[in-house]
Design an enzyme around this catalytic site. Sequence first.
Site, PDB file in Angstrom:
ATOM      1  N   GLU A  56       0.646  -1.138   0.009  1.00 32.10           N
ATOM      2  CA  GLU A  56       0.116  -0.017   0.009  1.00 32.10           C
ATOM      3  C   GLU A  56       0.850   1.402  -0.085  1.00 32.10           C
ATOM      4  O   GLU A  56       0.343   2.368  -0.577  1.00 32.10           O
ATOM      5  CB  GLU A  56      -0.965   0.080   1.240  1.00 32.10           C
ATOM      6  CG  GLU A  56      -1.755  -1.108   1.282  1.00 32.10           C
ATOM      7  CD  GLU A  56      -1.455  -2.299   2.236  1.00 32.10           C
ATOM      8  OE1 GLU A  56      -2.398  -2.895   2.793  1.00 32.10           O
ATOM      9  OE2 GLU A  56      -0.244  -2.695   2.015  1.00 32.10           O
ATOM     10  N   ARG A 187      12.528 -23.058  -6.848  1.00 31.41           N
ATOM     11  CA  ARG A 187      13.544 -22.731  -5.686  1.00 31.41           C
ATOM     12  C   ARG A 187      13.631 -21.557  -5.338  1.00 31.41           C
ATOM     13  O   ARG A 187      13.639 -20.967  -4.147  1.00 31.41           O
ATOM     14  CB  ARG A 187      14.899 -23.296  -6.189  1.00 31.41           C
ATOM     15  CG  ARG A 187      15.103 -24.611  -6.128  1.00 31.41           C
ATOM     16  CD  ARG A 187      16.478 -25.162  -6.669  1.00 31.41           C
ATOM     17  NE  ARG A 187      16.816 -26.615  -6.482  1.00 31.41           N
ATOM     18  CZ  ARG A 187      17.879 -27.009  -6.901  1.00 31.41           C
ATOM     19  NH1 ARG A 187      18.924 -26.245  -7.286  1.00 31.41           N
ATOM     20  NH2 ARG A 187      17.927 -28.490  -6.960  1.00 31.41           N
ATOM     21  N   THR A 199      19.665 -38.559  -0.896  1.00 30.53           N
ATOM     22  CA  THR A 199      19.666 -37.718  -2.079  1.00 30.53           C
ATOM     23  C   THR A 199      21.200 -37.055  -1.886  1.00 30.53           C
ATOM     24  O   THR A 199      21.796 -36.791  -3.232  1.00 30.53           O
ATOM     25  CB  THR A 199      18.644 -36.391  -2.158  1.00 30.53           C
ATOM     26  OG1 THR A 199      17.575 -37.138  -2.306  1.00 30.53           O
ATOM     27  CG2 THR A 199      18.888 -35.562  -3.345  1.00 30.53           C
ATOM     28  N   LEU A 207      21.719 -27.178  -4.802  1.00 25.80           N
ATOM     29  CA  LEU A 207      20.320 -26.826  -4.329  1.00 25.80           C
ATOM     30  C   LEU A 207      20.106 -25.190  -4.190  1.00 25.80           C
ATOM     31  O   LEU A 207      19.143 -24.749  -3.913  1.00 25.80           O
ATOM     32  CB  LEU A 207      20.185 -27.198  -2.760  1.00 25.80           C
ATOM     33  CG  LEU A 207      20.212 -28.810  -2.554  1.00 25.80           C
ATOM     34  CD1 LEU A 207      19.872 -29.025  -0.871  1.00 25.80           C
ATOM     35  CD2 LEU A 207      19.043 -29.489  -3.566  1.00 25.80           C
ATOM     36  N   PRO A 295      12.543 -40.608  -2.336  1.00 25.78           N
ATOM     37  CA  PRO A 295      11.175 -41.303  -1.863  1.00 25.78           C
ATOM     38  C   PRO A 295      11.067 -41.362  -0.265  1.00 25.78           C
ATOM     39  O   PRO A 295      10.026 -41.512   0.370  1.00 25.78           O
ATOM     40  CB  PRO A 295      11.467 -42.603  -2.520  1.00 25.78           C
ATOM     41  CG  PRO A 295      12.783 -42.632  -2.816  1.00 25.78           C
ATOM     42  CD  PRO A 295      13.298 -41.581  -2.902  1.00 25.78           C
TER      43      PRO A 295
END
Length: 371
Positions: A56, A187, A199, A207, A295
């Site tokens: 605003e 990401r 992983t 990442l 998983p």
Amino acid sequence: MATSAETHAMRRAVALSARALGATAPNPVVGCVILDAAGQVAGEGWHQRAGGPHAEVHALLAAGERARGGTALVTLEPCNHTGRTGPCAKALIEAGVARVVFAVADPSPTASGGAQTLRAAGIDVSEGLLAEEAETVNAAWLTSVRKSRPFVRWKYAATLDGRIAAADGTSRWITSPEARADVHRLRAEADAVVVGSGTLTADNPHLAVRGIDGATQPLRVVVDTRARTTAGARVLDDAAPTLIAVGKDADTSHLRGVDVVRLPYAPEGRGVDVRALLAELLARGVRAVLLEGGPTLAGAFVAAGSVDIVTAYLAPTLLGAGPAVLEGAGITTLTQALRLDVTAVDRIGPDLRVSAVPAAATAVPSTSQES
């Protein structure tokens, strides 16, 4: 009833709010458009970063004197409290606007009440215009307020037969460069990217966001129950902040200088407690989590009821064997299946991006808003 000019302006405000996804935590994303007394656009703005001016204020500064007697279209109820910035309800009153239309009521106990303050000052206030669109963009912050945990998007890449790697473990690359570039957009819109130790061991991922100018780097989080992360892991470079989440009694002597948090073990005895992890991330200002890791970790999040949206990148490829996308979710029979509603199917290069939410969920994002 909203006019066509007000509806058009609110849609623009929603698009403006999406520009700040990933940059405002722990604050919401908000957009604002000011129409002058004749119904013409006088100014617009969005909340660009935590601690900076709210939407605003940006819009009122752009509108100047043309705001007097005009209408403010805001995606979230104007705040009513003083934090690092002043209350937006007061700023709108002082600017002399005659009408305020907002899409979504503010559910937070500290900032709500702006509508009441505006009405008490004699301003015409209306709510609910394009509420679903505004909620979709602001789902992460709204989830954090309503559920006291970050919003979680589980992303995975798989073949059409649901494999995330071949039988020999090879997985680079299942999906196309276009799909991988789209993941970097996800990401950039997240506050934290979370993977598991499996992983990390298999792929040694980095990442960090690449290829998006001006992106705020998300917190890189590795869920590493037994603290197997080595000093050579790519996530430990200085491209983005990193947090290693370990079990409460893990040996972390080799991780000196690394930000480590100790968490209780899951009630089932496998891995750390997902809810404790999310509580820690919430306390660190994280509102949007991108779950990328494997998983087993995905299964833990599903079992904990902590997945708000699934984004699957499906390659037109068949492997016939190899690890599946989900493991250990506590689902043993068809009646326990997590039923999803598909919200979008998009072509990304040669691949498909499928977005789906738990069947009972509403107002969660499927794709970025265009601006």
